[in-house]
Write an enzyme that holds these catalytic residues in place. Structure first.
Site, PDB file in Angstrom:
ATOM      1  CG  ASP A   1      -1.825   1.163   1.295  1.00  0.00           C
ATOM      2  OD1 ASP A   1      -2.939   1.045   0.744  1.00  0.00           O
ATOM      3  OD2 ASP A   1      -1.457   2.194   1.882  1.00  0.00           O
ATOM      4  CB  ILE A   2       1.285   4.086  -2.320  1.00  0.00           C
ATOM      5  CG1 ILE A   2       1.681   3.120  -3.437  1.00  0.00           C
ATOM      6  CG2 ILE A   2       2.122   5.362  -2.369  1.00  0.00           C
ATOM      7  CD1 ILE A   2       1.370   3.640  -4.830  1.00  0.00           C
TER       8      ILE A   2
ATOM      9  CD  GLU B   1      -4.101   3.874  -1.612  1.00  0.00           C
ATOM     10  OE1 GLU B   1      -4.266   3.926  -0.388  1.00  0.00           O
ATOM     11  OE2 GLU B   1      -5.039   4.021  -2.421  1.00  0.00           O
TER      12      GLU B   1
END
Length: 182
Positions: A106-107, A149
């Protein structure tokens, strides 16, 4: 097989033309004069036309298949295709009794990027992260865009290898700023 033609042959050549570019030809050869009539030339031309249509259809089918399996933005597998590959990989690993690891990526602070710099910059970040991840994972590993994301990975390796890979991914993603359009 390739060989030398006899000195006296009679030939019909029907070019295979795709988008105004010759890609091949149908060649009909006879050893006797006047072997070809108007009908034979018409059949050769019809076969060439059908060959071109079949070739173009195969190209289109291949392109549609890629579009149905790849996330347009990131270029990695889309969520649906990722799950298809992951299930097959899981079943194979279970049958062969091989280790298999899965991870999510996950960004961090991605909403802040979109809010501060705009969605085009957010898209740049997603593309760059996908490229960096794809450059690190092994050829048998699977990466897909899970959503937004988030990315998912399936790694055909024991847990410690997956942990080491996760750390390498973190380093590669963090090692340099990602340039954006803003």
């Amino acid at each position: 097989s390739v060989g030398v033609l006899p000195s006296r042959v009679y030939v019909i050549v029907a070019p295979l033309v795709v988008r105004e570019q010759a890609t091949g030809a149908i060649v009909v050869i006879a050893r006797r004069p006047n072997a070809f009539g108007q009908a034979t030339s018409g059949v050769a031309a019809a076969l060439a036309g059908q060959g071109v249509v079949a070739y173009e259809n195969a190209q289109l089918f291949s392109r549609v298949q890629v579009l149905a399996q790849r996330d347009e933005l990131s270029g990695v597998h889309n969520r649906r295709h990722f799950f298809e590959l992951a299930i097959a990989s899981f079943l194979d690993a279970r049958q062969m009794r091989n280790p298999l690891s899965a991870m999510m990526l996950d960004i961090d602070h991605f909403k802040d990027v979109n809010d501060r710099y705009g969605h085009a910059s957010g898209d740049d970040v997603i593309r760059a992260v996908a490229q960096r991840v794809s450059g690190v994972i092994g050829s048998g590993d699977i990466v897909g865009r899970y959503g937004g994301e988030e990315f998912a990975l399936v790694v055909q390796a024991p847990l410690q290898h997956a942990v080491d890979l996760a750390e390498r991914l973190r380093q590669v993603i963090c090692e340099a700023p990602i340039g954006t359009v803003s």
